[in-house]
Design a protein around this motif. Structure first.
Motif, PDB file in Angstrom:
ATOM      1  N   LYS A  85      18.644 -28.184  15.374  1.00 51.70           N
ATOM      2  CA  LYS A  85      19.582 -28.577  15.869  1.00 51.70           C
ATOM      3  C   LYS A  85      19.078 -29.899  16.765  1.00 51.70           C
ATOM      4  O   LYS A  85      19.678 -30.856  16.769  1.00 51.70           O
ATOM      5  N   VAL A 137      19.796 -30.524  22.456  1.00 56.21           N
ATOM      6  CA  VAL A 137      20.829 -29.951  21.705  1.00 56.21           C
ATOM      7  C   VAL A 137      22.072 -29.808  22.766  1.00 56.21           C
ATOM      8  O   VAL A 137      22.133 -29.323  24.041  1.00 56.21           O
ATOM      9  N   ASN A 159      24.683 -29.726  14.718  1.00 57.20           N
ATOM     10  CA  ASN A 159      23.614 -30.288  15.745  1.00 57.20           C
ATOM     11  C   ASN A 159      23.939 -29.825  17.252  1.00 57.20           C
ATOM     12  O   ASN A 159      23.272 -30.279  18.143  1.00 57.20           O
TER      13      ASN A 159
END
Length: 360
Positions: A332, A287, A304
Motif C-alpha cells: 500500500k 499509508v 493505497n
C-alpha cells in the motif's frame, strides 16, 4: 519574463506556496509575494525556496502604499489574490485600476460566508471579484458547488487541485513513526475521535511511536485556526494520561521530517480532498487511513489505503492489522507513492494555472 505576477493576500509564506514558487521559477515566470507573515516563518521558507517575498507591515496605510508601489515598479501582467477579509477589496480595486489580469484563488470556506444572501458584504465582495477577475481558481469540489449556488458566472471558474513536488528518494528508508497526524487541529477534523482510537490501540500495542502535530497554541496562540478545539484536545490527552505516550507538536517547519518517517497517516475529517499534508505523506509512502469525508474516494482507494466510517473499533482493527502485516503495509505504501506521482504532481498544477492565465 513572461507572465510576471504579483501575489496578494497570503497570511504567510509556507511550504505549499513554496512548491508553487519553485515551479514558477523553473518555468521562467517571475513571481513576487506580498505576505502578512502571521506565523513569523516566512523568511525561513522564502530562503528555502529562493522566493521573492516582501513582508507587509501592520499599518494598513503603509500596506496600500506598498501595493501601489509594487504594481507600478514591478509591472506585473497578472495578479493572484487570496481572500483574507476586507483587504480583498483593496487588492482587487488597485489591481483593477492598474488594469492587471486578476486571478482570484479560493482555498476553503470563503464562499460559505455568502450563504446565498445577495445583500451580504461577502457576496458583494465576490460578485465584484468575479466581475473584475480573469479567472476564479477553486481548489476544492465543495467550493465549486458554493460558487454555482451563489449565482456566480460559471465560465469564470477553473478547478485546480492542490499538488506537490515528488520527494527526492533517499537512501534512508527508516520508518520510526507508526502513526502520524500532521494537520492543523480544528473541530471539523475529528482529533478527539482519533485520540480515542489511539488510546484503544495503545492498550494493545503500548510501544508504538505516535505523533500528532498542528497545535499552534503551543507556539503562538494567535496563529490558531481553532483555539478552543486545540485546548480541548490537549486537555483530553492530559486527563487521559496520554502525554507520555503521544508526541504532541505545534507547527512544524519541515513537515518532510515527519512524513518521511511515518508508516501510517491518519486523517479523520469532514473534507478529505485534497489536503496538502495527506498528499505529502502519501508521496513519502505513508499509508493513508481517512474518514469517509468529502472527496476521500478521489485520492484514497483499497489499493493505497483505507476509507473508513467514524467507528473507533473499526479504526483500531484496521490499524493493528496493517501494522502486523509488513508485506501489506509495503504494498500500500508503494501504491500511495504512485498515486501522487500519477495524478497530483506540481507539474500538472502548473499546466492548469497556465490555462487560468490563458482562458477567456
Amino acid at each position: 519574463m513572461l507572465n510576471r505576477t504579483l501575489v496578494f493576500g497570503l497570511e504567510h509564506f509556507i511550504d505549499k506556496i513554496g512548491y508553487q514558487a519553485k515551479i514558477y521559477n523553473k518555468k521562467n515566470i517571475d513571481v513576487k509575494y506580498l505576505v502578512s507573515d502571521k506565523s513569523g516563518n516566512s523568511d525561513y521558507f522564502s530562503e528555502k525556496y529562493n522566493a521573492d517575498i516582501e513582508i507587509l507591515p501592520k499599518n494598513k496605510l503603509l500596506v496600500i502604499f506598498l501595493i501601489i508601489k509594487n504594481l507600478i515598479k514591478y509591472k506585473p501582467e497578472f495578479v493572484e489574490i487570496y481572500d483574507t477579509g476586507y483587504m480583498f477589496f483593496i487588492y482587487l480595486a488597485f489591481s483593477a485600476i492598474f488594469r492587471k489580469k486578476i486571478i482570484v484563488i479560493l482555498r476553503g470556506q470563503e464562499l460559505q460566508r455568502c450563504n446565498r444572501k445577495k445583500i451580504s458584504l461577502n457576496y458583494i465582495k465576490h460578485k465584484l471579484g468575479v466581475w473584475l477577475s480573469h479567472k476564479y481558481v477553486i481548489k476544492e469540489e465543495n467550493l465549486v458547488r458554493e460558487y454555482v449556488a451563489n449565482g456566480f458566472n460559471e465560465k469564470k471558474y477553473l478547478e485546480v487541485h492542490n499538488a506537490i513536488p515528488m520527494p527526492i528518494k533517499s537512501l534512508d528508508n527508516s520508518k520510526d513513526i507508526d502513526l502520524l497526524y500532521l494537520n492543523s487541529v480544528r473541530s471539523e477534523r475529528k482529533v478527539l475521535f482519533l485520540i480515542n482510537v489511539i488510546n484503544k490501540i495503545l492498550e494493545l500495542r503500548p510501544n508504538l511511536k505516535i505523533v500528532i502535530t498542528g497545535f499552534n497554541t503551543l507556539d503562538n496562540p494567535n496563529n490558531s485556526f481553532d483555539f478552543e478545539q486545540e485546548y480541548k484536545v490537549l486537555d483530553f490527552i492530559k486527563t487521559n494520561n496520554l502525554s507520555e505516550k503521544i508526541e504532541v507538536r505545534g507547527f512544524v517547519k519541515d513537515s518532510r521530517d515527519y512524513h518521511s518517517r511515518a508508516k501510517i497517516f491518519l486523517f479523520p475529517t469532514d473534507i478529505v480532498f485534497l489536503n496538502y499534508s495527506l498528499l505529502e505523506s502519501m508521496s513519502y509512502g505513508a499509508v493513508p487511513i481517512v474518514s469517509n469525508g468529502e472527496g476521500a474516494e478521489k485520492i484514497v482507494d483499497e489499493e493505497n489505503g483505507y476509507i473508513l466510517p467514524l467507528d473507533e473499533d473499526l479504526w483500531v482493527k484496521i490499524i493493528i492489522e496493517l501494522l502486523e502485516n509488513p508485506d501489506l503495509l509495503e504494498k500500500k505504501s508503494n501504491n500511495a507513492i504512485q498515486t501522487v506521482y500519477d495524478k497530483y504532481s506540481i507539474e500538472a498544477w502548473f499546466e492548469k494555472m497556465m490555462l487560468a492565465r490563458g482562458g477567456s
